[in-house]
Design a protein around this motif. Structure first.
Motif, PDB file in Angstrom:
ATOM      1  N   VAL A  14       0.850  -1.195   0.000  1.00 45.96           N
ATOM      2  CA  VAL A  14       0.000   0.000   0.000  1.00 45.96           C
ATOM      3  C   VAL A  14       0.885   1.244   0.000  1.00 45.96           C
ATOM      4  O   VAL A  14       2.015   1.228   0.485  1.00 45.96           O
ATOM      5  N   LEU A  15       0.355   2.295  -0.589  1.00 52.80           N
ATOM      6  CA  LEU A  15       0.995   3.610  -0.563  1.00 52.80           C
ATOM      7  C   LEU A  15       0.115   4.520   0.278  1.00 52.80           C
ATOM      8  O   LEU A  15      -1.116   4.491   0.166  1.00 52.80           O
ATOM      9  N   ILE A  16       0.741   5.301   1.148  1.00 56.25           N
ATOM     10  CA  ILE A  16       0.011   6.231   1.997  1.00 56.25           C
ATOM     11  C   ILE A  16       0.535   7.635   1.737  1.00 56.25           C
ATOM     12  O   ILE A  16       1.725   7.898   1.865  1.00 56.25           O
ATOM     13  N   ASP A  17      -0.387   8.528   1.348  1.00 55.28           N
ATOM     14  CA  ASP A  17      -0.039   9.937   1.170  1.00 55.28           C
ATOM     15  C   ASP A  17      -0.210  10.636   2.511  1.00 55.28           C
ATOM     16  O   ASP A  17      -1.276  10.559   3.131  1.00 55.28           O
ATOM     17  N   VAL A  18       0.848  11.303   2.951  1.00 51.01           N
ATOM     18  CA  VAL A  18       0.889  11.898   4.290  1.00 51.01           C
ATOM     19  C   VAL A  18       1.174  13.387   4.204  1.00 51.01           C
ATOM     20  O   VAL A  18       1.990  13.833   3.402  1.00 51.01           O
ATOM     21  N   LEU A  54       8.935   9.808  11.443  1.00 56.04           N
ATOM     22  CA  LEU A  54       7.716   9.401  10.747  1.00 56.04           C
ATOM     23  C   LEU A  54       7.743   7.910  10.414  1.00 56.04           C
ATOM     24  O   LEU A  54       6.752   7.204  10.609  1.00 56.04           O
ATOM     25  N   ILE A  55       8.873   7.435   9.917  1.00 59.19           N
ATOM     26  CA  ILE A  55       9.002   6.007   9.592  1.00 59.19           C
ATOM     27  C   ILE A  55       8.847   5.169  10.862  1.00 59.19           C
ATOM     28  O   ILE A  55       8.128   4.170  10.867  1.00 59.19           O
ATOM     29  N   SER A  68      10.292  -2.170   6.284  1.00 60.99           N
ATOM     30  CA  SER A  68       9.139  -2.413   5.408  1.00 60.99           C
ATOM     31  C   SER A  68       8.525  -1.114   4.899  1.00 60.99           C
ATOM     32  O   SER A  68       7.583  -1.136   4.131  1.00 60.99           O
ATOM     33  N   ILE A  69       9.065   0.016   5.353  1.00 53.73           N
ATOM     34  CA  ILE A  69       8.515   1.326   4.989  1.00 53.73           C
ATOM     35  C   ILE A  69       9.589   2.135   4.274  1.00 53.73           C
ATOM     36  O   ILE A  69      10.723   2.209   4.738  1.00 53.73           O
ATOM     37  N   GLU A  70       9.189   2.737   3.150  1.00 55.23           N
ATOM     38  CA  GLU A  70      10.150   3.614   2.460  1.00 55.23           C
ATOM     39  C   GLU A  70       9.436   4.855   1.940  1.00 55.23           C
ATOM     40  O   GLU A  70       8.261   4.820   1.608  1.00 55.23           O
ATOM     41  N   ILE A  71      10.173   5.955   1.929  1.00 54.13           N
ATOM     42  CA  ILE A  71       9.644   7.207   1.385  1.00 54.13           C
ATOM     43  C   ILE A  71       9.806   7.145  -0.129  1.00 54.13           C
ATOM     44  O   ILE A  71      10.917   7.015  -0.637  1.00 54.13           O
ATOM     45  N   VAL A  72       8.695   7.243  -0.834  1.00 50.01           N
ATOM     46  CA  VAL A  72       8.708   7.186  -2.291  1.00 50.01           C
ATOM     47  C   VAL A  72       8.798   8.594  -2.881  1.00 50.01           C
ATOM     48  O   VAL A  72       9.458   8.797  -3.894  1.00 50.01           O
ATOM     49  N   ASN A  73       8.127   9.542  -2.239  1.00 52.51           N
ATOM     50  CA  ASN A  73       8.063  10.925  -2.708  1.00 52.51           C
ATOM     51  C   ASN A  73       8.072  11.889  -1.533  1.00 52.51           C
ATOM     52  O   ASN A  73       7.529  11.580  -0.485  1.00 52.51           O
ATOM     53  N   ARG A  81       4.870  10.537   0.351  1.00 55.81           N
ATOM     54  CA  ARG A  81       4.220   9.272  -0.002  1.00 55.81           C
ATOM     55  C   ARG A  81       5.103   8.149   0.513  1.00 55.81           C
ATOM     56  O   ARG A  81       6.292   8.091   0.210  1.00 55.81           O
ATOM     57  N   PHE A  82       4.494   7.268   1.310  1.00 55.03           N
ATOM     58  CA  PHE A  82       5.202   6.132   1.884  1.00 55.03           C
ATOM     59  C   PHE A  82       4.724   4.838   1.255  1.00 55.03           C
ATOM     60  O   PHE A  82       3.523   4.652   1.059  1.00 55.03           O
ATOM     61  N   LEU A  83       5.651   3.944   0.984  1.00 50.51           N
ATOM     62  CA  LEU A  83       5.342   2.597   0.535  1.00 50.51           C
ATOM     63  C   LEU A  83       5.440   1.683   1.743  1.00 50.51           C
ATOM     64  O   LEU A  83       6.455   1.673   2.447  1.00 50.51           O
ATOM     65  N   ILE A  84       4.366   0.937   2.004  1.00 46.89           N
ATOM     66  CA  ILE A  84       4.348  -0.039   3.084  1.00 46.89           C
ATOM     67  C   ILE A  84       4.307  -1.408   2.415  1.00 46.89           C
ATOM     68  O   ILE A  84       3.319  -1.750   1.748  1.00 46.89           O
ATOM     69  N   LYS A  85       5.375  -2.170   2.556  1.00 50.02           N
ATOM     70  CA  LYS A  85       5.490  -3.456   1.870  1.00 50.02           C
ATOM     71  C   LYS A  85       4.709  -4.548   2.584  1.00 50.02           C
ATOM     72  O   LYS A  85       4.650  -4.586   3.808  1.00 50.02           O
TER      73      LYS A  85
END
Length: 100
Positions: A14-18, A54-55, A68-73, A81-85
């Protein structure tokens, strides 16, 4: 029910916009802001400290490892925008809404 606008499902991730609010009194999910999940972070926006905080906050809230979490944008922006694997939409929503 459709997922919130800040949650995007991509395969098994999932991607989460924060919208980040660094320098807050305490770290917490505080609602939505401009179609994004608003998260207040108690760390200042200096030398990547707020991003690390934040991570760590998301990892604890979602019960996943920090790796399992990375900043995509948006690494240097409040809009991130975070990617949650390896997380499903329902798992993510249950954890986030349980934290409110």
């Amino acid at each position: 029910m459709a997922p919130p606008s800040w949650l995007i499902v991509r395969n098994s991730d999932v991607l989460i916009d924060v919208h980040a609010q660094p320098g807050a009194k305490r770290s917490a999910i505080v609602g939505e802001h401009g179609g994004r999940l608003k998260i207040a972070i108690a760390s200042p926006p200096v030398d990547g400290k707020a991003n690390s905080a934040l991570i760590a906050f998301l990892a604890k809230t979602l019960s996943v490892s920090k790796s399992s979490i990375e900043i995509v944008n948006g690494e240097t922006s409040r809009q991130k925008r975070f990617l949650i694997k390896q997380m499903t939409e329902s798992e993510c929503l249950n954890k986030i809404f349980g934290a409110l």
